[in-house]
Design an enzyme around this catalytic site. Structure first.
Site, PDB file in Angstrom:
ATOM      1  N   TYR A 124     -40.610 102.431 -13.017  1.00 40.15           N
ATOM      2  CA  TYR A 124     -40.473 102.320 -14.465  1.00 40.15           C
ATOM      3  C   TYR A 124     -40.974 100.986 -15.017  1.00 40.15           C
ATOM      4  O   TYR A 124     -40.812 100.704 -16.200  1.00 40.15           O
ATOM      5  CB  TYR A 124     -39.009 102.511 -14.876  1.00 40.15           C
ATOM      6  N   LYS A 173     -35.606 106.227  -0.044  1.00 38.28           N
ATOM      7  CA  LYS A 173     -36.561 107.166   0.554  1.00 38.28           C
ATOM      8  C   LYS A 173     -37.464 106.383   1.507  1.00 38.28           C
ATOM      9  O   LYS A 173     -38.688 106.538   1.527  1.00 38.28           O
ATOM     10  CB  LYS A 173     -37.371 107.866  -0.555  1.00 38.28           C
ATOM     11  N   ASP A 206     -32.920 112.837  -1.220  1.00 37.01           N
ATOM     12  CA  ASP A 206     -32.804 114.297  -1.315  1.00 37.01           C
ATOM     13  C   ASP A 206     -31.491 114.775  -0.697  1.00 37.01           C
ATOM     14  O   ASP A 206     -30.822 115.665  -1.229  1.00 37.01           O
ATOM     15  CB  ASP A 206     -34.014 115.007  -0.689  1.00 37.01           C
ATOM     16  N   ASP A 230     -32.137 106.959 -12.124  1.00 37.51           N
ATOM     17  CA  ASP A 230     -32.227 107.723 -13.366  1.00 37.51           C
ATOM     18  C   ASP A 230     -31.862 109.179 -13.106  1.00 37.51           C
ATOM     19  O   ASP A 230     -31.092 109.794 -13.848  1.00 37.51           O
ATOM     20  CB  ASP A 230     -33.656 107.609 -13.911  1.00 37.51           C
TER      21      ASP A 230
END
Length: 334
Positions: A124, A173, A206, A230
């Site tokens: 972002y 991740k 995930d 987010d």
């Protein structure tokens, strides 16, 4: 001496819910002086810009702001107002608590999770966004810094310690994003060693999404990078009945902005239909940040009792009343 806070009513239902929360703060004896400032579409119409300099000056001067939802026009080269505010004031920590309230239409009953999201780096940050002229390729750059990772992870552990939380889960991740997520995870592991009183776990994003849906009671404090934060914070809001029950705080070294994280809902603006719970919960976060624990607790208890008893609740909470009746029900309890 009364504390002055900057109040940004915002767009759509913003003015309705801000009017509600200031009335509640006044009734609770908080003694604030409000300096109103404009941002969003209303500011664009009046001043030709989404975020006027006078608004930025008011936030800087008071150090604390309470804001309603703001609309950034889609397209036309407009930068997100929220992203601009975070960058301008170094609001590196986005704090999104979700708590179950009896009486909401939530699928779960005992949720109490805080998501702490890095607010200024990662996907972002807006750097390196390019599209080829022929439209065949687009690119964006994700950049994180060691300082940024250290700051947000330490913030999460300090929050956990202050609020007597048992566990911090670092969501990442790093198996695929070996550089950026890899750095975040490495820093989280390092800092976790300094907080032996708090359990630390790490989880791939995930898997975290799946486990939040299956066993949300296993989560306490989540800390993660910007994009994942987010997404996860909205998922967590869904566990307690949706964004209507989800506040957010944006905290930096010298300034903090507290908000309802839902949108401006222009379709019901000015119709006395909006549920002000999210901005009330944001104001409770603000009071806790200011050390006004007694006032925070009184308002929270009143809100909880109104929702649980179904007294003058709004349609999304199963009732048939409007913003003003719901507000009055809380005020009656204060």
């Amino acid at each position: 001496m009364s504390k002055t806070i900057t109040v940004i009513p915002g767009d759509g239902i913003g003015p309705d819910i801000i009017e509600s929360v200031t009335a509640i703060l006044d009734k609770a004896g908080c003694g604030f002086t409000y300096e109103y400032a404009e941002a969003g579409l209303i500011a664009l119409e009046k001043h030709g810009e989404l975020l006027p300099a006078s608004t930025l000056e008011a936030i800087a001067r008071n150090g604390i702001a309470l804001k309603g939802p703001l609309t950034t026009p889609v397209g036309g080269g407009f930068t997100s107002i929220n992203v601009t505010l975070r960058k301008q004031f170094g609001l590196y920590a986005n704090v999104r608590p979700v708590v179950s309230f009896k009486g909401t239409k939530a699928r779960y009953e005992d949720i109490d999770i805080i998501t702490i999201r890095e607010n200024t780096e990662g996907m972002y940050s807006g750097i390196g966004q390019t599209t080829k002229e022929d439209g065949s390729e687009a690119e964006a750059v994700s950049r994180v810094t060691r300082v940024g990772c250290e700051r947000i992870v330490r913030f999460a552990f300090e929050t956990a310690r202050r609020e007597n939380r048992k566990k911090v889960t670092a969501v990442h991740k790093a198996n695929i994003l070996k550089t950026t997520s890899g750095m975040f995870l490495a820093v989280a592991r390092e800092i976790a060693k300094e907080y032996e009183d708090i359990q630390f776990e790490e989880m791939i994003v995930d898997a975290a999404c799946m486990k939040l849906v299956m066993n949300p009671e296993n989560f306490d404090v989540i800390v993660t990078t910007n994009l994942f934060g987010d997404i996860l914070s909205d998922l967590c809001a869904g566990l307690v009945g949706g964004l209507g029950m989800a506040p957010g705080a944006n905290i930096g070294a010298d300034c903090a902005i507290f908000e309802a994280v839902h949108g401006s809902a222009p379709d019901i603006a000015g119709m006395n239909l909006a549920n002000p719970s999210a901005i009330i919960l944001g104001a409770i976060q603000m009071l806790e940040h200011l050390g006004m624990q007694k006032e925070a607790k009184n308002i929270l208890n009143a809100l909880r009792d109104v929702i649980e008893s179904g007294d003058r609740t709004t349609a999304d909470l199963g009732g048939s009343h409007g913003t003003t009746d719901f507000t009055q029900a809380i005020i009656d309890r204060l």
